[in-house]
Design a protein around this motif. Structure first.
Motif, PDB file in Angstrom:
ATOM      1  N   VAL A  43       0.867  -1.177   0.000  1.00 28.25           N
ATOM      2  CA  VAL A  43       0.000   0.000   0.000  1.00 28.25           C
ATOM      3  C   VAL A  43       0.907   1.232   0.000  1.00 28.25           C
ATOM      4  N   ASN A  45       1.474   3.298   2.137  1.00 29.42           N
ATOM      5  CA  ASN A  45       2.182   3.441   3.404  1.00 29.42           C
ATOM      6  C   ASN A  45       3.634   2.961   3.322  1.00 29.42           C
ATOM      7  N   LEU A 115      -5.860   3.921   4.043  1.00 29.94           N
ATOM      8  CA  LEU A 115      -5.455   2.710   3.346  1.00 29.94           C
ATOM      9  C   LEU A 115      -6.532   2.348   2.330  1.00 29.94           C
ATOM     10  N   SER A 189      -8.015  -4.594   2.413  1.00 30.48           N
ATOM     11  CA  SER A 189      -7.194  -3.631   1.692  1.00 30.48           C
ATOM     12  C   SER A 189      -6.956  -4.147   0.282  1.00 30.48           C
TER      13      SER A 189
END
Length: 343
Positions: A43, A45, A115, A189
């Protein structure tokens, strides 16, 4: 998101750690960033990991060391014990910590404000109305992920209360339950969905872009103790600036993310990465991910959920500090089109 036992453990750890005096690192020591993943996640992140391997932090003149823990309670305990200067945690965790007495923590940036979540289901569920009577997997009844899924489905014309809501725990457990046919739908996700080995008989019921449009809430933030802001402010700014720079580079050229992730996760299928990259087009925090409007909306919504029914959520000014991100943007300028830099 917390299970009931994790929430209890988290509150106990925070309260106990408040009795300790944090040991602050000096500016000639590494700036330790605590993350709750054991390897770079699939992701946006992941920019925190990639900023280390690609030298973004180094070019900003700050020596960042990643401290990896498995869960948010551990991240907060490590931060309060002086084992790190900054931690990436959920907004819900921050507000619960604040309510438990950790009122020295401040959100300073968000490298991935939300997310990319989607709702996956069996093929026979063609739209959200078909979820009536179906088995929908959540972390636990009343958890933030349960409340968030309810919000999304309501906005899209569905009704989660009409489903059979099943408590299953972490997303990977819910994903396996979906594959095994034990549930009919759940929120995952994009990375979890894309990494499933076999999706025969399954499909995406609610795409990530539609999910976020229905619930534009901030999921995670990077927090620091007030003492770190007071003693190492320039390094906090440098960390924020590096994260903004790498986010902009990945937004401008998704191939850079694919190539960087191949480097840090050499066993990952390149086709998987190439399929994920375009889906993150709207997820990069090119302005630091600190929209005051979005943060207020997030905390206001959380106040209405079951987890916060007995907790008074503090005003934004108490738990967010915009000085570091504003200092970074003073150098880099503001980019239009993705996350807002409103105050």
């Amino acid at each position: 998101m917390f299970t009931t036992s994790l929430k209890a453990l988290f509150i106990a750890i925070v309260v106990a750690s408040l009795a300790a005096v944090p040991v602050l690192a000096q500016s000639d020591r590494p700036f330790r960033l605590i993350v709750t993943h054991l390897e770079p996640p699939l992701v946006p992140n992941s920019v925190m990991d990639l900023a280390v391997t690609l030298g973004y932090f180094e070019r900003e003149g700050v020596d960042v060391e990643l401290v990896r823990v498995q869960q948010t309670p551990s991240a907060l305990a490590a931060l309060q014990a002086g084992e790190g200067e900054m931690a990436n945690i959920g907004v819900d965790a921050l507000l619960l910590a604040y309510a438990s007495g950790a009122d020295d923590l401040r959100a300073v940036t968000s490298p991935n404000t939300s997310l990319p979540f989607l709702i996956a289901s069996k093929d026979n569920i063609a739209d959200v109305a078909d979820l009536a009577g179906a088995r929908f997997g959540v972390g636990r009844i009343g958890s933030i992920d349960h409340s968030l899924s309810n919000l999304v489905l309501t906005e899209l014309g569905g009704d989660l209360d009409a489903s059979q809501v099943v408590s299953l725990g972490q997303p990977n457990v819910r994903a396996q339950a979906l594959i095994a046919g034990q549930i009919d739908a759940t929120t995952l996700s994009i990375g979890t969905w894309a990494s499933l080995p076999d999706i025969t008989g399954l499909h995406i019921l609610v795409e990530a872009a539609d999910y976020y449009a229905a619930a534009p809430l901030v999921n995670k933030v990077n927090v620091v103790p007030q003492t770190v802001l007071d003693t190492r402010f320039d390094e906090v700014v440098a960390v924020v600036r590096a994260l903004i720079r790498i986010s902009r580079d990945m937004a401008d050229d998704p191939k850079k993310w694919v190539e960087a992730m191949e480097r840090v996760l050499p066993g990952t299928d390149r086709a998987l990465l190439e399929g994920l990259a375009p889906r993150f087009a709207t997820s990069w925090a090119v302005n630091g991910g600190m929209s005051a409007q979005d943060l207020r909306q997030t905390s206001t919504w959380m106040q209405q959920t079951e987890d916060f029914s007995a907790i008074s959520v503090p005003p934004l000014a108490d738990w967010a500090d915009f000085r570091a991100v504003d200092a970074a943007l003073a150098t880099l300028g503001i980019e239009d089109g993705l996350d807002r830099a409103d105050r």
